[in-house]
Design a protein around this motif. Structure first.
Motif, PDB file in Angstrom:
ATOM      1  N   ARG A  89     -10.957  -2.380 -12.687  1.00 42.03           N
ATOM      2  CA  ARG A  89     -10.029  -2.789 -13.740  1.00 42.03           C
ATOM      3  C   ARG A  89     -10.196  -4.259 -14.129  1.00 42.03           C
ATOM      4  O   ARG A  89      -9.761  -4.665 -15.209  1.00 42.03           O
ATOM      5  N   ILE A  90     -10.775  -5.058 -13.243  1.00 39.83           N
ATOM      6  CA  ILE A  90     -10.853  -6.496 -13.537  1.00 39.83           C
ATOM      7  C   ILE A  90     -12.188  -6.899 -14.149  1.00 39.83           C
ATOM      8  O   ILE A  90     -12.399  -8.081 -14.427  1.00 39.83           O
ATOM      9  N   GLU A  91     -13.084  -5.947 -14.385  1.00 37.84           N
ATOM     10  CA  GLU A  91     -14.399  -6.304 -14.935  1.00 37.84           C
ATOM     11  C   GLU A  91     -14.293  -7.052 -16.268  1.00 37.84           C
ATOM     12  O   GLU A  91     -14.969  -8.070 -16.468  1.00 37.84           O
ATOM     13  N   PRO A  92     -13.428  -6.605 -17.215  1.00 36.76           N
ATOM     14  CA  PRO A  92     -13.307  -7.394 -18.463  1.00 36.76           C
ATOM     15  C   PRO A  92     -12.770  -8.799 -18.215  1.00 36.76           C
ATOM     16  O   PRO A  92     -13.206  -9.761 -18.882  1.00 36.76           O
ATOM     17  N   LEU A  93     -11.838  -8.941 -17.262  1.00 36.77           N
ATOM     18  CA  LEU A  93     -11.320 -10.266 -16.937  1.00 36.77           C
ATOM     19  C   LEU A  93     -12.411 -11.168 -16.377  1.00 36.77           C
ATOM     20  O   LEU A  93     -12.488 -12.357 -16.715  1.00 36.77           O
ATOM     21  N   MET A  94     -13.233 -10.606 -15.513  1.00 33.25           N
ATOM     22  CA  MET A  94     -14.323 -11.392 -14.926  1.00 33.25           C
ATOM     23  C   MET A  94     -15.284 -11.868 -16.014  1.00 33.25           C
ATOM     24  O   MET A  94     -15.735 -13.023 -16.006  1.00 33.25           O
ATOM     25  N   GLU A  95     -15.573 -11.000 -16.968  1.00 35.16           N
ATOM     26  CA  GLU A  95     -16.469 -11.384 -18.063  1.00 35.16           C
ATOM     27  C   GLU A  95     -15.844 -12.484 -18.918  1.00 35.16           C
ATOM     28  O   GLU A  95     -16.522 -13.440 -19.315  1.00 35.16           O
ATOM     29  N   SER A  96     -14.545 -12.349 -19.201  1.00 33.56           N
ATOM     30  CA  SER A  96     -13.865 -13.362 -20.006  1.00 33.56           C
ATOM     31  C   SER A  96     -13.832 -14.710 -19.287  1.00 33.56           C
ATOM     32  O   SER A  96     -14.024 -15.767 -19.901  1.00 33.56           O
ATOM     33  N   ASP A 204       0.418 -11.874  -3.717  1.00 31.78           N
ATOM     34  CA  ASP A 204       1.007 -10.563  -3.960  1.00 31.78           C
ATOM     35  C   ASP A 204       2.469 -10.710  -4.386  1.00 31.78           C
ATOM     36  O   ASP A 204       2.963 -11.829  -4.609  1.00 31.78           O
ATOM     37  N   ALA A 205       3.177  -9.590  -4.487  1.00 32.02           N
ATOM     38  CA  ALA A 205       4.538  -9.597  -5.019  1.00 32.02           C
ATOM     39  C   ALA A 205       5.527 -10.354  -4.146  1.00 32.02           C
ATOM     40  O   ALA A 205       6.595 -10.750  -4.626  1.00 32.02           O
ATOM     41  N   VAL A 206       5.197 -10.557  -2.873  1.00 28.25           N
ATOM     42  CA  VAL A 206       6.110 -11.287  -1.990  1.00 28.25           C
ATOM     43  C   VAL A 206       5.622 -12.703  -1.707  1.00 28.25           C
ATOM     44  O   VAL A 206       6.136 -13.390  -0.827  1.00 28.25           O
ATOM     45  N   GLY A 207       4.626 -13.151  -2.465  1.00 27.74           N
ATOM     46  CA  GLY A 207       4.184 -14.530  -2.356  1.00 27.74           C
ATOM     47  C   GLY A 207       3.127 -14.816  -1.311  1.00 27.74           C
ATOM     48  O   GLY A 207       2.834 -15.988  -1.040  1.00 27.74           O
ATOM     49  N   GLN A 208       2.522 -13.786  -0.728  1.00 29.61           N
ATOM     50  CA  GLN A 208       1.475 -14.004   0.265  1.00 29.61           C
ATOM     51  C   GLN A 208       0.110 -14.065  -0.411  1.00 29.61           C
ATOM     52  O   GLN A 208      -0.181 -13.260  -1.303  1.00 29.61           O
ATOM     53  N   VAL A 209      -0.709 -15.016   0.028  1.00 30.33           N
ATOM     54  CA  VAL A 209      -2.064 -15.126  -0.511  1.00 30.33           C
ATOM     55  C   VAL A 209      -2.915 -14.007   0.069  1.00 30.33           C
ATOM     56  O   VAL A 209      -3.096 -13.910   1.282  1.00 30.33           O
ATOM     57  N   ARG A 210      -3.426 -13.161  -0.783  1.00 25.47           N
ATOM     58  CA  ARG A 210      -4.190 -12.003  -0.345  1.00 25.47           C
ATOM     59  C   ARG A 210      -5.668 -12.099  -0.716  1.00 25.47           C
ATOM     60  O   ARG A 210      -6.507 -11.488  -0.067  1.00 25.47           O
ATOM     61  N   MET A 211      -5.980 -12.839  -1.777  1.00 23.81           N
ATOM     62  CA  MET A 211      -7.354 -12.941  -2.259  1.00 23.81           C
ATOM     63  C   MET A 211      -7.623 -14.352  -2.742  1.00 23.81           C
ATOM     64  O   MET A 211      -6.695 -15.146  -2.944  1.00 23.81           O
ATOM     65  N   ALA A 212      -8.890 -14.646  -2.933  1.00 25.44           N
ATOM     66  CA  ALA A 212      -9.294 -15.928  -3.505  1.00 25.44           C
ATOM     67  C   ALA A 212     -10.174 -15.649  -4.722  1.00 25.44           C
ATOM     68  O   ALA A 212     -11.079 -14.818  -4.658  1.00 25.44           O
ATOM     69  N   LEU A 213      -9.880 -16.341  -5.801  1.00 21.09           N
ATOM     70  CA  LEU A 213     -10.646 -16.234  -7.041  1.00 21.09           C
ATOM     71  C   LEU A 213     -11.469 -17.500  -7.198  1.00 21.09           C
ATOM     72  O   LEU A 213     -10.920 -18.611  -7.151  1.00 21.09           O
ATOM     73  N   ALA A 240      -3.090 -12.534 -14.367  1.00 17.27           N
ATOM     74  CA  ALA A 240      -3.645 -11.271 -14.851  1.00 17.27           C
ATOM     75  C   ALA A 240      -4.353 -10.528 -13.723  1.00 17.27           C
ATOM     76  O   ALA A 240      -4.217  -9.294 -13.587  1.00 17.27           O
ATOM     77  N   PHE A 241      -5.108 -11.243 -12.905  1.00 17.00           N
ATOM     78  CA  PHE A 241      -5.755 -10.620 -11.743  1.00 17.00           C
ATOM     79  C   PHE A 241      -4.706 -10.061 -10.778  1.00 17.00           C
ATOM     80  O   PHE A 241      -4.850  -8.964 -10.246  1.00 17.00           O
ATOM     81  N   GLN A 242      -3.661 -10.836 -10.552  1.00 19.51           N
ATOM     82  CA  GLN A 242      -2.618 -10.410  -9.617  1.00 19.51           C
ATOM     83  C   GLN A 242      -1.924  -9.140 -10.100  1.00 19.51           C
ATOM     84  O   GLN A 242      -1.635  -8.238  -9.304  1.00 19.51           O
ATOM     85  N   ARG A 243      -1.632  -9.072 -11.401  1.00 19.25           N
ATOM     86  CA  ARG A 243      -0.965  -7.881 -11.928  1.00 19.25           C
ATOM     87  C   ARG A 243      -1.820  -6.637 -11.741  1.00 19.25           C
ATOM     88  O   ARG A 243      -1.316  -5.554 -11.416  1.00 19.25           O
ATOM     89  N   LEU A 244      -3.119  -6.772 -11.932  1.00 19.54           N
ATOM     90  CA  LEU A 244      -4.015  -5.614 -11.840  1.00 19.54           C
ATOM     91  C   LEU A 244      -4.320  -5.201 -10.408  1.00 19.54           C
ATOM     92  O   LEU A 244      -4.485  -4.024 -10.119  1.00 19.54           O
ATOM     93  N   LEU A 245      -4.394  -6.178  -9.509  1.00 26.22           N
ATOM     94  CA  LEU A 245      -4.881  -5.897  -8.163  1.00 26.22           C
ATOM     95  C   LEU A 245      -3.794  -5.878  -7.088  1.00 26.22           C
ATOM     96  O   LEU A 245      -3.882  -5.104  -6.133  1.00 26.22           O
ATOM     97  N   LEU A 246      -2.799  -6.741  -7.215  1.00 23.36           N
ATOM     98  CA  LEU A 246      -1.869  -6.939  -6.105  1.00 23.36           C
ATOM     99  C   LEU A 246      -0.480  -6.371  -6.363  1.00 23.36           C
ATOM    100  O   LEU A 246       0.243  -6.082  -5.417  1.00 23.36           O
ATOM    101  N   HIS A 247      -0.085  -6.255  -7.605  1.00 25.99           N
ATOM    102  CA  HIS A 247       1.170  -5.556  -7.894  1.00 25.99           C
ATOM    103  C   HIS A 247       1.027  -4.849  -9.242  1.00 25.99           C
ATOM    104  O   HIS A 247       1.664  -5.209 -10.236  1.00 25.99           O
ATOM    105  N   PRO A 248       0.150  -3.796  -9.276  1.00 24.71           N
ATOM    106  CA  PRO A 248      -0.161  -3.110 -10.530  1.00 24.71           C
ATOM    107  C   PRO A 248       0.993  -2.332 -11.122  1.00 24.71           C
ATOM    108  O   PRO A 248       0.917  -1.885 -12.264  1.00 24.71           O
ATOM    109  N   ALA A 249       2.100  -2.151 -10.388  1.00 25.28           N
ATOM    110  CA  ALA A 249       3.231  -1.386 -10.921  1.00 25.28           C
ATOM    111  C   ALA A 249       4.019  -2.175 -11.963  1.00 25.28           C
ATOM    112  O   ALA A 249       4.827  -1.617 -12.692  1.00 25.28           O
TER     113      ALA A 249
END
Length: 250
Positions: A89-96, A204-213, A240-249
């Motif tokens: 889902r993040i491929e277009p974001l990565m390209e942008s 993520d939704a509770v404020g924990q660092v889960r990934m690095a961009l 935008a990355f967080q919405r797609l990957l860490l709290h997509p709901a």
């Protein structure tokens, strides 16, 4: 050498997983004697573990040399990770992000003492292959360490990879404090000479660092004066990355 406190079944699973890790760190092909030496096992035990992994598709054995290499099941799991984490889902974001910055974006999670790049140019989603990088010598790794309250630099193996690698626990601890204070990490030739990287946290939704961009480029193309600008751009993209990957709901 042996985990005597573990049940026999658990010991076998741990040993088998460590065999696979040998190929991550010392591959691409290893013989049973290599595996035995790396894991401090009897050669007969290494043979048995490797043959079990071959039977399940996690290793393959070269008929001519009897040496082992990673099998198709490892690639299948890598592809499953790519699908299940929604990385497609993040491929277009990565390209942008690449177009906006003129850099090569990457995304990493932590795995023990390393960061695993799970999206970006170092990843082949079809083959299920990713890049492992040390936490102490990478911008992404520093991000994953900086916001981990249990992180202890003195317990890491601070291997010198270039002349710029931080190998002193106190220096690394001070560097992580700077990362937290400014909100991003940098890597100036610490993992690979003439390469520079800027990385920001994804929470993520509770404020924990889960990934690095991260944004990476050759040093000649990325002067240090651009670090703050690139960090701001990555931070702008982070929600935008967080919405797609860490709290997509959301």
């Amino acid at each position: 050498m042996e985990e005597e406190s573990r049940p026999a079944g658990s010991q076998a699973v741990v040993r088998a997983l460590r065999v696979l890790h040998c190929f991550r760190d010392h591959g691409p092909e290893l013989g049973a004697t290599d595996i035995a030496r790396l894991l401090d096992l009897r050669t007969s035990t290494a043979h048995r573990l490797a043959r079990t992994l071959v039977s399940e598709g996690f290793l393959e054995q070269d008929a001519a040399t009897s040496r082992y290499r990673l099998g198709a099941a490892v690639a299948e799991l890598g592809r499953a990770l790519y699908r299940h984490r929604g990385l497609y889902r993040i491929e277009p974001l990565m390209e942008s992000l690449a177009e906006a910055t003129g850099t090569r974006p990457g995304l990493a999670i932590r795995s023990g003492s390393r960061a695993v790049v799970i999206a970006g140019e170092a990843v082949d989603p079809e083959a299920g292959l990713s890049l492992y990088i040390p936490l102490h010598a990478s911008a992404m790794g520093k991000v994953l360490l900086a916001w981990d309250p249990a992180a202890d630099p003195s317990r890491l193996e601070l291997e010198p990879l270039t002349a710029g690698t931080i190998t002193d626990p106190d220096r690394l601890r001070a560097e992580l404090e700077r990362v937290r204070a400014r909100g991003y990490a940098v890597n100036d030739g610490e993992f690979a000479e003439h390469k520079r990287t800027v990385a920001v946290p994804l929470v993520d939704a509770v404020g924990q660092v889960r990934m690095a961009l991260a944004l990476r480029a050759d040093a000649a193309e990325l002067p240090v004066e651009r670090f703050p600008e690139l960090a701001r751009t990555a931070q702008d993209f982070a929600p935008a990355f967080q919405r797609l990957l860490l709290h997509p709901a959301e």
